[in-house]
Motif scaffolding. Structure first.
Motif, PDB file in Angstrom:
ATOM      1  N   PRO A  50       0.840  -1.209   0.000  1.00 57.75           N
ATOM      2  CA  PRO A  50       0.000   0.000   0.000  1.00 57.75           C
ATOM      3  C   PRO A  50       0.872   1.255   0.000  1.00 57.75           C
ATOM      4  CG  PRO A  50      -0.828  -1.577   1.596  1.00 57.75           C
ATOM      5  CD  PRO A  50       0.504  -2.107   1.116  1.00 57.75           C
ATOM      6  N   PRO A  51       0.332   2.359  -0.498  1.00 58.63           N
ATOM      7  CA  PRO A  51       1.134   3.587  -0.571  1.00 58.63           C
ATOM      8  C   PRO A  51       1.588   4.046   0.809  1.00 58.63           C
ATOM      9  CG  PRO A  51      -1.167   4.071  -1.016  1.00 58.63           C
ATOM     10  CD  PRO A  51      -1.041   2.580  -0.944  1.00 58.63           C
ATOM     11  N   ALA A  52       2.767   4.635   0.841  1.00 54.50           N
ATOM     12  CA  ALA A  52       3.322   5.139   2.101  1.00 54.50           C
ATOM     13  C   ALA A  52       2.725   6.498   2.415  1.00 54.50           C
ATOM     14  CB  ALA A  52       4.839   5.255   1.980  1.00 54.50           C
ATOM     15  N   ARG A  53       2.622   6.784   3.667  1.00 52.77           N
ATOM     16  CA  ARG A  53       2.181   8.103   4.118  1.00 52.77           C
ATOM     17  C   ARG A  53       3.411   8.820   4.655  1.00 52.77           C
ATOM     18  NH1 ARG A  53      -1.603   7.368   1.126  1.00 52.77           N
ATOM     19  NH2 ARG A  53      -3.388   6.148   1.790  1.00 52.77           N
ATOM     20  N   GLY A  54       3.641  10.014   4.206  1.00 51.79           N
ATOM     21  CA  GLY A  54       4.827  10.743   4.645  1.00 51.79           C
ATOM     22  C   GLY A  54       6.037  10.328   3.840  1.00 51.79           C
ATOM     23  N   LYS A  55       7.173  10.355   4.473  1.00 47.64           N
ATOM     24  CA  LYS A  55       8.436  10.039   3.807  1.00 47.64           C
ATOM     25  C   LYS A  55       8.536   8.542   3.512  1.00 47.64           C
ATOM     26  CE  LYS A  55      13.343  10.813   4.066  1.00 47.64           C
ATOM     27  NZ  LYS A  55      14.431  11.461   4.741  1.00 47.64           N
ATOM     28  N   ILE A  56       9.004   8.207   2.314  1.00 48.14           N
ATOM     29  CA  ILE A  56       9.124   6.818   1.886  1.00 48.14           C
ATOM     30  C   ILE A  56      10.506   6.282   2.267  1.00 48.14           C
ATOM     31  CG2 ILE A  56       9.209   5.285  -0.118  1.00 48.14           C
ATOM     32  CD1 ILE A  56       7.366   7.273  -1.548  1.00 48.14           C
ATOM     33  N   ALA A  57      10.527   5.149   2.936  1.00 47.64           N
ATOM     34  CA  ALA A  57      11.777   4.434   3.192  1.00 47.64           C
ATOM     35  C   ALA A  57      11.987   3.488   2.024  1.00 47.64           C
ATOM     36  CB  ALA A  57      11.702   3.667   4.504  1.00 47.64           C
TER      37      ALA A  57
END
Length: 181
Positions: A50-57
């Motif tokens: 699922p899409p990340a919320r905030g900064k992507i690791a």
């Protein structure tokens, strides 16, 4: 002696960067796709979540619930993410396949896996491509003799469009003769 050590470090550092390709991340409102190029084989492996919320690791580490795509002997490469569809190309040279996964369906089998010409257009609304449908011959391809004179073969390709919103595939009725290697 110091120069030799610095030069060796510089060369080894550059070689490490060339061989150690980092993961790349792609995201839309539906999914996050993490691509990791293979080091000793052609192609990449993918993690879908699922899409990340905030900064992507952006690290290639599988978590519970992730979808994993890409086998060692499957030379697939990222082309795009359109809605819930992951668009890839399978190729080790100039002739390849368009491979499309419906991620909402679990992505275990591609919904499209067909030989195509190299012009694949992916946007938020459509995936447009020329599917190779028949062998080109002197009877169905006016460029056949020219292709042969350059040492190439010929193939008949038909224009197709996959509509992202409806999940349907249509043919425009347009066709062409393309050269093949």
């Amino acid at each position: 002696m110091k120069r030799l050590i610095v030069l060796t470090t510089l060369v080894l550092g550059t070689a490490g960067a060339a061989f150690g390709q980092e993961a790349q991340c792609f995201q839309n409102d539906h999914y996050l796709v993490i691509e990791q190029p293979r080091f000793e084989e052609v192609g990449s492996e993918f993690i879908v979540r699922p899409p990340a919320r905030g900064k992507i690791a952006c690290s290639f580490e599988t978590s519970d619930g992730d979808i994993r795509i890409g086998e060692i002997d499957d030379p697939i490469h990222y082309l795009g993410l359109a809605g819930p569809y992951l668009v890839l190309e399978r190729s080790t040279g100039p002739d390849g396949n368009l491979v499309v996964y419906d991620l909402d369906a679990g992505a275990f089998e591609p919904i499209i896996d067909v030989p195509v010409d190299d012009e694949i257009l992916v946007d938020d609304e459509t995936i447009a491509y020329w599917e190779r449908t028949d062998v080109g011959t002197a009877e169905n391809c006016k460029e056949y003799a020219e292709h042969r004179s350059y040492g190439f073969g010929s193939v008949i390709s038909e224009e197709r469009t996959f509509d992202i919103a409806s999940g349907t595939l249509s043919a425009s009725g347009d066709w062409r003769c393309s050269s093949t290697q």
